[in-house]
Scaffold this motif. Structure first.
Motif, PDB file in Angstrom:
ATOM      1  N   ALA A 258       0.821  -1.214   0.000  1.00 33.84           N
ATOM      2  CA  ALA A 258       0.000   0.000   0.000  1.00 33.84           C
ATOM      3  C   ALA A 258       0.852   1.261   0.000  1.00 33.84           C
ATOM      4  CB  ALA A 258      -0.933   0.007   1.207  1.00 33.84           C
ATOM      5  N   ASP A 259       2.099   1.171   0.499  1.00 37.84           N
ATOM      6  CA  ASP A 259       2.962   2.343   0.532  1.00 37.84           C
ATOM      7  C   ASP A 259       3.365   2.807  -0.868  1.00 37.84           C
ATOM      8  OD1 ASP A 259       2.836   2.369   3.252  1.00 37.84           O
ATOM      9  OD2 ASP A 259       4.839   1.523   3.590  1.00 37.84           O
ATOM     10  N   LEU A 260       3.190   1.947  -1.870  1.00 35.69           N
ATOM     11  CA  LEU A 260       3.500   2.340  -3.237  1.00 35.69           C
ATOM     12  C   LEU A 260       2.541   3.415  -3.730  1.00 35.69           C
ATOM     13  CD1 LEU A 260       3.988  -1.223  -4.801  1.00 35.69           C
ATOM     14  CD2 LEU A 260       5.790   0.369  -4.133  1.00 35.69           C
ATOM     15  N   PHE A 261       1.384   3.523  -3.104  1.00 41.81           N
ATOM     16  CA  PHE A 261       0.340   4.419  -3.591  1.00 41.81           C
ATOM     17  C   PHE A 261      -0.076   5.378  -2.473  1.00 41.81           C
ATOM     18  CE2 PHE A 261       0.248   0.292  -5.634  1.00 41.81           C
ATOM     19  CZ  PHE A 261       0.560   0.667  -6.928  1.00 41.81           C
ATOM     20  N   SER A 262       0.924   6.001  -1.902  1.00 40.38           N
ATOM     21  CA  SER A 262       0.720   6.985  -0.844  1.00 40.38           C
ATOM     22  C   SER A 262       1.004   8.370  -1.398  1.00 40.38           C
ATOM     23  CB  SER A 262       1.674   6.693   0.321  1.00 40.38           C
ATOM     24  OG  SER A 262       1.707   7.766   1.233  1.00 40.38           O
ATOM     25  N   GLN A 263       0.285   9.345  -0.890  1.00 40.55           N
ATOM     26  CA  GLN A 263       0.561  10.726  -1.278  1.00 40.55           C
ATOM     27  C   GLN A 263       1.511  11.403  -0.289  1.00 40.55           C
ATOM     28  OE1 GLN A 263      -2.961  12.924  -2.961  1.00 40.55           O
ATOM     29  NE2 GLN A 263      -4.084  11.238  -1.999  1.00 40.55           N
ATOM     30  N   ASP A 264       2.011  10.644   0.658  1.00 37.73           N
ATOM     31  CA  ASP A 264       2.936  11.177   1.652  1.00 37.73           C
ATOM     32  C   ASP A 264       4.343  11.174   1.074  1.00 37.73           C
ATOM     33  OD1 ASP A 264       4.774  11.473   3.772  1.00 37.73           O
ATOM     34  OD2 ASP A 264       3.353  10.616   5.209  1.00 37.73           O
ATOM     35  N   GLU A 268       6.739   7.962   0.078  1.00 37.70           N
ATOM     36  CA  GLU A 268       7.113   7.771  -1.329  1.00 37.70           C
ATOM     37  C   GLU A 268       8.630   7.791  -1.510  1.00 37.70           C
ATOM     38  OE1 GLU A 268       3.346   9.574  -3.846  1.00 37.70           O
ATOM     39  OE2 GLU A 268       4.879  10.971  -3.147  1.00 37.70           O
ATOM     40  N   ASN A 269       9.286   8.720  -0.878  1.00 34.23           N
ATOM     41  CA  ASN A 269      10.733   8.850  -1.043  1.00 34.23           C
ATOM     42  C   ASN A 269      11.490   7.690  -0.416  1.00 34.23           C
ATOM     43  OD1 ASN A 269      10.306  11.275  -2.378  1.00 34.23           O
ATOM     44  ND2 ASN A 269      10.664  12.524  -0.559  1.00 34.23           N
ATOM     45  N   ALA A 270      10.883   7.025   0.571  1.00 29.42           N
ATOM     46  CA  ALA A 270      11.544   5.907   1.241  1.00 29.42           C
ATOM     47  C   ALA A 270      11.345   4.582   0.516  1.00 29.42           C
ATOM     48  CB  ALA A 270      11.028   5.795   2.680  1.00 29.42           C
ATOM     49  N   PRO A 272      12.062   1.717  -1.697  1.00 28.16           N
ATOM     50  CA  PRO A 272      13.264   1.234  -2.386  1.00 28.16           C
ATOM     51  C   PRO A 272      12.968   0.587  -3.738  1.00 28.16           C
ATOM     52  CG  PRO A 272      12.609  -0.353  -0.722  1.00 28.16           C
ATOM     53  CD  PRO A 272      11.668   0.821  -0.590  1.00 28.16           C
ATOM     54  N   GLY A 273      11.688   0.448  -4.069  1.00 24.02           N
ATOM     55  CA  GLY A 273      11.331  -0.203  -5.323  1.00 24.02           C
ATOM     56  C   GLY A 273      11.037   0.751  -6.457  1.00 24.02           C
ATOM     57  N   LYS A 274      11.133   2.062  -6.211  1.00 25.62           N
ATOM     58  CA  LYS A 274      10.908   3.033  -7.282  1.00 25.62           C
ATOM     59  C   LYS A 274      12.138   3.075  -8.183  1.00 25.62           C
ATOM     60  CE  LYS A 274       8.993   7.010  -6.130  1.00 25.62           C
ATOM     61  NZ  LYS A 274       8.728   8.266  -5.406  1.00 25.62           N
ATOM     62  N   ILE A 275      11.936   2.826  -9.463  1.00 24.01           N
ATOM     63  CA  ILE A 275      13.044   2.895 -10.417  1.00 24.01           C
ATOM     64  C   ILE A 275      12.922   4.136 -11.293  1.00 24.01           C
ATOM     65  CG2 ILE A 275      14.191   1.732 -12.344  1.00 24.01           C
ATOM     66  CD1 ILE A 275      13.450  -0.927 -11.111  1.00 24.01           C
ATOM     67  N   PHE A 276      11.712   4.407 -11.791  1.00 23.94           N
ATOM     68  CA  PHE A 276      11.470   5.665 -12.510  1.00 23.94           C
ATOM     69  C   PHE A 276       9.997   5.986 -12.390  1.00 23.94           C
ATOM     70  CE2 PHE A 276      10.956   8.508 -16.195  1.00 23.94           C
ATOM     71  CZ  PHE A 276      11.955   9.422 -15.875  1.00 23.94           C
ATOM     72  N   TRP A 277       9.692   7.268 -12.180  1.00 24.03           N
ATOM     73  CA  TRP A 277       8.327   7.655 -11.906  1.00 24.03           C
ATOM     74  C   TRP A 277       8.093   9.097 -12.325  1.00 24.03           C
ATOM     75  CZ3 TRP A 277      12.287   7.003  -8.556  1.00 24.03           C
ATOM     76  CH2 TRP A 277      12.653   8.082  -7.737  1.00 24.03           C
ATOM     77  N   ALA A 278       6.807   9.456 -12.421  1.00 27.78           N
ATOM     78  CA  ALA A 278       6.403  10.846 -12.642  1.00 27.78           C
ATOM     79  C   ALA A 278       5.991  11.414 -11.294  1.00 27.78           C
ATOM     80  CB  ALA A 278       5.249  10.924 -13.631  1.00 27.78           C
ATOM     81  N   ASP A 279       6.583  12.526 -10.931  1.00 27.02           N
ATOM     82  CA  ASP A 279       6.464  13.083  -9.583  1.00 27.02           C
ATOM     83  C   ASP A 279       5.350  14.124  -9.522  1.00 27.02           C
ATOM     84  OD1 ASP A 279       6.870  13.867  -7.011  1.00 27.02           O
ATOM     85  OD2 ASP A 279       9.002  14.276  -7.217  1.00 27.02           O
ATOM     86  N   PHE A 280       4.262  13.787  -8.844  1.00 29.13           N
ATOM     87  CA  PHE A 280       3.158  14.719  -8.648  1.00 29.13           C
ATOM     88  C   PHE A 280       3.120  15.160  -7.182  1.00 29.13           C
ATOM     89  CE2 PHE A 280       2.054  12.195 -12.335  1.00 29.13           C
ATOM     90  CZ  PHE A 280       1.657  13.169 -13.243  1.00 29.13           C
ATOM     91  N   THR A 281       2.468  16.283  -6.922  1.00 31.91           N
ATOM     92  CA  THR A 281       2.445  16.829  -5.567  1.00 31.91           C
ATOM     93  C   THR A 281       1.016  17.155  -5.155  1.00 31.91           C
ATOM     94  OG1 THR A 281       2.588  19.194  -6.124  1.00 31.91           O
ATOM     95  CG2 THR A 281       4.657  17.933  -6.106  1.00 31.91           C
ATOM     96  N   THR A 282       0.835  17.378  -3.864  1.00 30.33           N
ATOM     97  CA  THR A 282      -0.481  17.746  -3.333  1.00 30.33           C
ATOM     98  C   THR A 282      -0.686  19.258  -3.320  1.00 30.33           C
ATOM     99  OG1 THR A 282       0.434  17.641  -1.096  1.00 30.33           O
ATOM    100  CG2 THR A 282      -0.710  15.680  -1.905  1.00 30.33           C
ATOM    101  N   GLY A 389      -1.558  13.846  -5.094  1.00 27.95           N
ATOM    102  CA  GLY A 389      -0.112  13.872  -5.262  1.00 27.95           C
ATOM    103  C   GLY A 389       0.527  12.509  -5.377  1.00 27.95           C
ATOM    104  N   PHE A 390      -0.213  11.497  -5.841  1.00 24.85           N
ATOM    105  CA  PHE A 390       0.388  10.177  -6.036  1.00 24.85           C
ATOM    106  C   PHE A 390       1.495  10.256  -7.084  1.00 24.85           C
ATOM    107  CE2 PHE A 390      -4.103   9.389  -4.981  1.00 24.85           C
ATOM    108  CZ  PHE A 390      -3.989   8.502  -3.918  1.00 24.85           C
TER     109      PHE A 390
END
Length: 518
Positions: A258-264, A268-270, A272-282, A389-390
């Motif tokens: 579930a932490d993969l789909f957090s707006q926190d 999100e920054n913690a 370790p499985g993010k390799i490349f993503w589009a960064d949105f904000t709240t 901000g997901f």
């Protein structure tokens, strides 16, 4: 809803206007510097590459349209939108004359245009650290490769624009003799260039990009290149690329799905499985980031959130097939797979899920047997969908593990492949079936892998392309898809694998031809 974009054809008109002006009428705009006025120092080189990344969060890319192009045509969700473009896209009936097709097209060619400018001009700037220069070029190559990968998967024979147009004729590129194999070849070339220039991370680099997360890495380029080979069916070429990512030590599965789909941002920054993503904000800034030039008032929110949310636009909903598939297997303690609860919204009082959007399930007016999309929506807490901000995952580690498992199995090592599948299952607290999977035939293993990919990656833009590369869009498999999703009733093999090239672009560009979908 308004959006602003510049297409290839429209640029031609701008050039003609510019050449008609006299020198006396040419007034320099300090906010729109020409190439000759820009690309003079290291800071401008960095900013030029940052501008390519900016494209990731506009409507034609990952803010909304690219996920919809990928998800809408699969059998995991169906459209109920009042917007005919979305229902037509999802049912394979959208005509090439629908003007909304331009949004995806323009977003990707804006990214390509910015990448081309960076690739051409950054090598000419003397005041750039040599290693930084290589990293910047590597990022530009990666992003151009990503754009063309999306374009050809959705539209097939798109024009290959690899330089900045410098005259009227070059604003009208042809795609008449272009094939998907040619586009894939260019993507592979770009990604190989990226791999040779990118660091594994930015922690130890020296320069203004030191410590910056979110920039393309060697692992991102290797993973995407492996995916290209996978889509081509070249498992032998794909396997070592996925192995390099897995063995790099740079990535791991996040402890909680579930932490993969957090707006926190902290969570999100913690990850370790993010390799490349589009960064949105709240952010709640005043101007929505549908497209056009970025400015300080951009909101930078994920518009996919209200699009998928039953509490907002409610343009899409999950199919019964997805609902049933995700409930097939229980965890070791007899509960629903936690990935179900992060993907689908339903009333599950035995497991503590009795609310929707922060309100009691029944007070929302939902029935006991209703179910909706939860992933990338604000269903968990009811926050404002228009400041969602997901971060949108483009490449993540679990997908690499499953693609690696597939490549290993297809090249004869099912036993090793079973171990990587079980790694992904372990996070979901599912029974250990590694030995069972290791004893499977290739056909049995691939059938299991299809289920595993649905569980891990549902509504993340991969299902339609999995169906396509596995040959499921024809024959008996197509009939099964029609039982999963009524929208496949209007799918015609050989005609509907791709979306139409926008007719507006064909009308503007005398050298552009349609594809099989036009």
């Amino acid at each position: 809803m308004q959006f602003r974009n510049i297409t290839l054809g429209a640029l031609a008109a701008l050039l003609l206007f510019a050449t008609a002006c006299t020198d006396e009428l040419n007034i320099a705009d300090p906010n729109r510097l020409s190439t000759g006025q820009y690309y003079e120092n290291q800071s401008q080189a960095v900013a030029a590459v940052d501008a390519i990344y900016n494209t990731l969060i506009i409507d034609g890319m990952y803010q909304r349209m690219t996920p919809i192009y990928h998800d809408g045509r699969g059998d995991e969700i169906s459209s109920r939108s009042p917007w005919p473009f979305l229902t037509g896209l999802s049912a394979f009936t959208v005509p090439g004359t629908d003007g909304a097709l331009e949004i995806f097209w323009a977003g990707h060619y804006i990214m390509i245009s910015r990448a081309n400018q960076a690739l051409e001009n950054i090598p000419q700037i003397e005041d750039v650290d040599a290693q930084l220069r290589e990293r910047l070029l590597g990022q530009a190559y990666f992003l151009r490769g990503l754009a063309y990968f999306n374009l050809t998967n959705a539209l097939n024979n798109v024009p290959l624009v690899l330089t900045t147009p410098n005259g009227v004729e070059s604003f009208y590129p042809s795609n008449e003799d272009v094939t998907q194999e040619m586009v894939y070849a260019q993507v592979k070339s770009d990604l190989e260039n990226a791999i040779n220039r990118l660091p594994v991370n930015y922690d130890a680099v020296g320069g203004p990009d030191q410590g910056q997360e979110g920039r393309a890495t060697k692992g991102a380029a290797q993973a995407l290149l492996g995916k290209v080979h996978l889509y081509e069916g070249d498992y032998t070429a794909a396997t070592p690329l996925f192995a390099a990512v897995v063995n790099s030590g740079e990535y791991a599965l996040a402890p909680r799905y579930a932490d993969l789909f957090s707006q926190d941002p902290g969570i999100e920054n913690a990850n370790p499985g993010k390799i490349f993503w589009a960064d949105f904000t709240t952010s709640t800034s005043s101007e929505f980031n549908w497209g056009g030039d970025p400015n300080v008032n951009w909101r930078q929110f994920l518009a996919l959130t209200p699009t998928y949310s039953v509490g907002d636009f409610f343009d899409f909903y999950p199919t019964r097939f997805l609902y049933d598939e995700m409930r097939k297997e229980r965890t070791v303690d007899g509960k629903l797979d936690p990935r179900y609860h992060a993907t689908l919204l339903s009333y599950e009082p035995a497991e503590g899920y009795t609310t929707a959007y922060g309100v009691d399930w029944f007070e929302r007016g939902y029935g006991e047997n209703d179910y909706f999309i939860k992933k990338y929506t604000n269903a968990a807490n009811g926050t404002d969908a228009f400041s969602a901000g997901f971060d949108y995952h483009i490449i993540r580690y679990a997908d690499v593990l499953l693609m690696y498992a597939e490549s290993l199995a297809q090249t004869g090592d099912i036993a090793a492949a079973a171990g990587y599948v079980q790694q992904v299952r372990d996070r979901a607290n599912l029974p250990d079936r590694e030995a069972e999977f290791a004893a499977y035939s290739l056909e049995e293993f691939m059938e299991q892998l299809e289920h595993e990919r649905i569980m891990e990656l549902a509504i993340e833009g991969v299902r339609f392309y999995d169906l396509k590369r596995w040959g499921h869009l024809q024959g008996a498999e197509l009939e099964e898809l029609r039982s999963h999703d009524f929208e496949f009733a209007t799918f015609t093999p050989g005609e509907d694998e791709f979306l139409p090239i926008p007719q507006t672009e064909i009308d503007r560009n005398p050298n552009l031809v349609g594809n099989s979908a036009n």
